[in-house]
Each structure stands twice: as C-alpha cells, then as structure tokens.
Design a protein around this motif. Structure first.
Motif, PDB file in Angstrom:
ATOM      1  N   GLY A 176       0.863  -1.517   0.110  1.00  0.00           N
ATOM      2  CA  GLY A 176       0.166   0.018  -0.165  1.00  0.00           C
ATOM      3  C   GLY A 176       0.880   1.287  -0.078  1.00  0.00           C
ATOM      4  N   PHE A 177       1.985   1.158   0.313  1.00  0.00           N
ATOM      5  CA  PHE A 177       3.117   2.435   0.087  1.00  0.00           C
ATOM      6  C   PHE A 177       3.120   2.805  -1.024  1.00  0.00           C
ATOM      7  CE2 PHE A 177       6.914   4.812   0.276  1.00  0.00           C
ATOM      8  CZ  PHE A 177       6.713   5.699   1.154  1.00  0.00           C
ATOM      9  N   ARG A 178       2.980   3.963  -1.438  1.00  0.00           N
ATOM     10  CA  ARG A 178       3.298   4.536  -2.645  1.00  0.00           C
ATOM     11  C   ARG A 178       3.471   6.151  -2.704  1.00  0.00           C
ATOM     12  NH1 ARG A 178       2.441   3.883  -8.300  1.00  0.00           N
ATOM     13  NH2 ARG A 178       1.318   5.615  -9.372  1.00  0.00           N
ATOM     14  N   VAL A 179       4.665   6.818  -3.299  1.00  0.00           N
ATOM     15  CA  VAL A 179       4.936   7.998  -3.329  1.00  0.00           C
ATOM     16  C   VAL A 179       5.846   8.358  -4.517  1.00  0.00           C
ATOM     17  CG1 VAL A 179       7.308   7.537  -2.021  1.00  0.00           C
ATOM     18  CG2 VAL A 179       5.871   9.823  -2.033  1.00  0.00           C
ATOM     19  N   GLN A 180       5.746   9.611  -4.990  1.00  0.00           N
ATOM     20  CA  GLN A 180       6.354  10.185  -6.105  1.00  0.00           C
ATOM     21  C   GLN A 180       7.681  10.285  -5.799  1.00  0.00           C
ATOM     22  OE1 GLN A 180       4.918  13.481  -8.067  1.00  0.00           O
ATOM     23  NE2 GLN A 180       5.959  13.213  -9.951  1.00  0.00           N
ATOM     24  N   VAL A 181       8.938   9.896  -6.688  1.00  0.00           N
ATOM     25  CA  VAL A 181      10.102   9.880  -6.173  1.00  0.00           C
ATOM     26  C   VAL A 181      10.497  11.690  -5.588  1.00  0.00           C
ATOM     27  CG1 VAL A 181      12.434  10.008  -6.912  1.00  0.00           C
ATOM     28  CG2 VAL A 181      10.881   8.284  -7.512  1.00  0.00           C
ATOM     29  N   ALA A 182      10.073  12.523  -6.561  1.00  0.00           N
ATOM     30  CA  ALA A 182      10.187  13.878  -6.234  1.00  0.00           C
ATOM     31  C   ALA A 182       9.813  14.215  -4.625  1.00  0.00           C
ATOM     32  CB  ALA A 182       9.596  14.992  -7.033  1.00  0.00           C
TER      33      ALA A 182
END
Length: 188
Positions: A176-182
């Motif tokens: 469930g973890f998701r984040v844009q690299v920026a």
C-alpha cells in the motif's frame, strides 16, 4: 567516502560491540572489518528524516511492523557483518517480540533504505545492498537526493531506476505504500 583502516584485523561482532563510539564517524562491520564513514551532511539528514516520517506513518496506520533509524542489524549469512541502514523496516512477519536491550537484531530488515551522499563510493553502496539482500532483505532502496532518483534492488536480482516523476511503491515488502520520487526526496 567510506574508508577502511589499513590492513585491519578482522574482529567479531562481540568485539565490535565493545568499541567506544566516536561522534565524528559512523561505523559498521563488514566481513569482520571496521568501515567508517564521515557523519552525513545536512541534505542527507533531512531526506532520512522525511523518509522515516513517511514510512512510519504508513506502517503505523496499517500495523505492518516497525520502522527504525540507523539501527544495527547483525546480518545472518554475512560473516561478521553489522550494517545500519539509514532507515529500516521490519515487517510484522519477521519482527521479534522483544527489542534487544544490548546488541542488534540478528536479522535483515525487510526493507533497507540507504541515502547516498556525493562523496559516497558506489562500490561501497553496492556492498551494502549485496549484504542486505544476501542476508534476507526483500528490497533495498538507494536514494540519490542530488540526482533525484531511486534505485530499487529486489531479492532475486531485479533492479529498477526511478526518476523524479516516477512513483515508488512498497510492493510486497510494504503493501500500500506509494509516493512520487520527487515527493520522497523533497527537502523543503
């Protein structure tokens, strides 16, 4: 840049544990050899704190395990090796019921996060990645805040390079973890 003492004698993890700390250096044990690195610069610390906050919030909300900062792990299968990732996650399926009062957890973190600095040597970083994966980590993230990229090393050999506009997900290691690299490497 990590440096090795000239012709260092090999020492055991028990001897390593008895060496007094020196606040000028971060020290790990790799194959029985002391490896020291200068204390990280400001950018490194800001990125590590941000990543820790993001992971801890996600892990706590979903009851997935424990997130730690600069905690030593005595890596199984790696001879006399104690590594301390910048951020580590231990999934609930491998999380011991107690925290060791002395010494280290004798396991590999499910996820190890290493934040590189411009002075880091890639062969040293690659050695850490190999140690974690050999010892049983599911995934290692190598974050490059200057280059705005993340390298994802998975057990089994897959490697992905993600740029600032890509999304990093936790996969099976951190569901469930998701984040844009920026956003992950944001320092403001």
């Amino acid at each position: 840049m990590a440096t090795y003492a000239p012709d260092p004698p090999r020492i055991s993890p028990e001897r390593f544990a008895s060496i007094p700390s020196d606040d000028r250096w971060r020290v790990e044990l790799a194959d029985g050899r002391l490896v020291r690195e200068p204390r990280p610069a400001a950018l490194h610390g800001v990125v590590v704190a941000h990543v820790y906050d993001l992971l801890r919030a996600h892990v706590e909300v979903h009851g997935l395990g424990r997130v730690v900062l600069e905690t030593g792990f005595l890596l199984p299968g790696a001879r006399d090796t104690v590594r301390g990732p910048d951020v580590g996650f231990i999934g609930g399926d491998r999380l011991p019921t107690t925290v060791p009062r002395t010494g280290w957890w004798e396991l590999a973190p499910t996820l190890a996060v290493e934040v590189v600095s411009p002075r880091d040597q890639w062969n040293t970083v690659q050695g850490k990645v190999a140690d974690y994966l050999t010892a049983g980590s599911s995934v290692v993230w190598v974050l490059d805040p200057v280059g705005l990229r993340v390298l994802v090393y998975e057990a089994g050999g897959a490697v992905r390079s993600l740029g600032r506009d890509d999304h990093l997900d936790g996969g099976a290691a951190l569901p469930g973890f998701r984040v844009q690299v920026a956003d992950l490497l944001r320092v403001d």
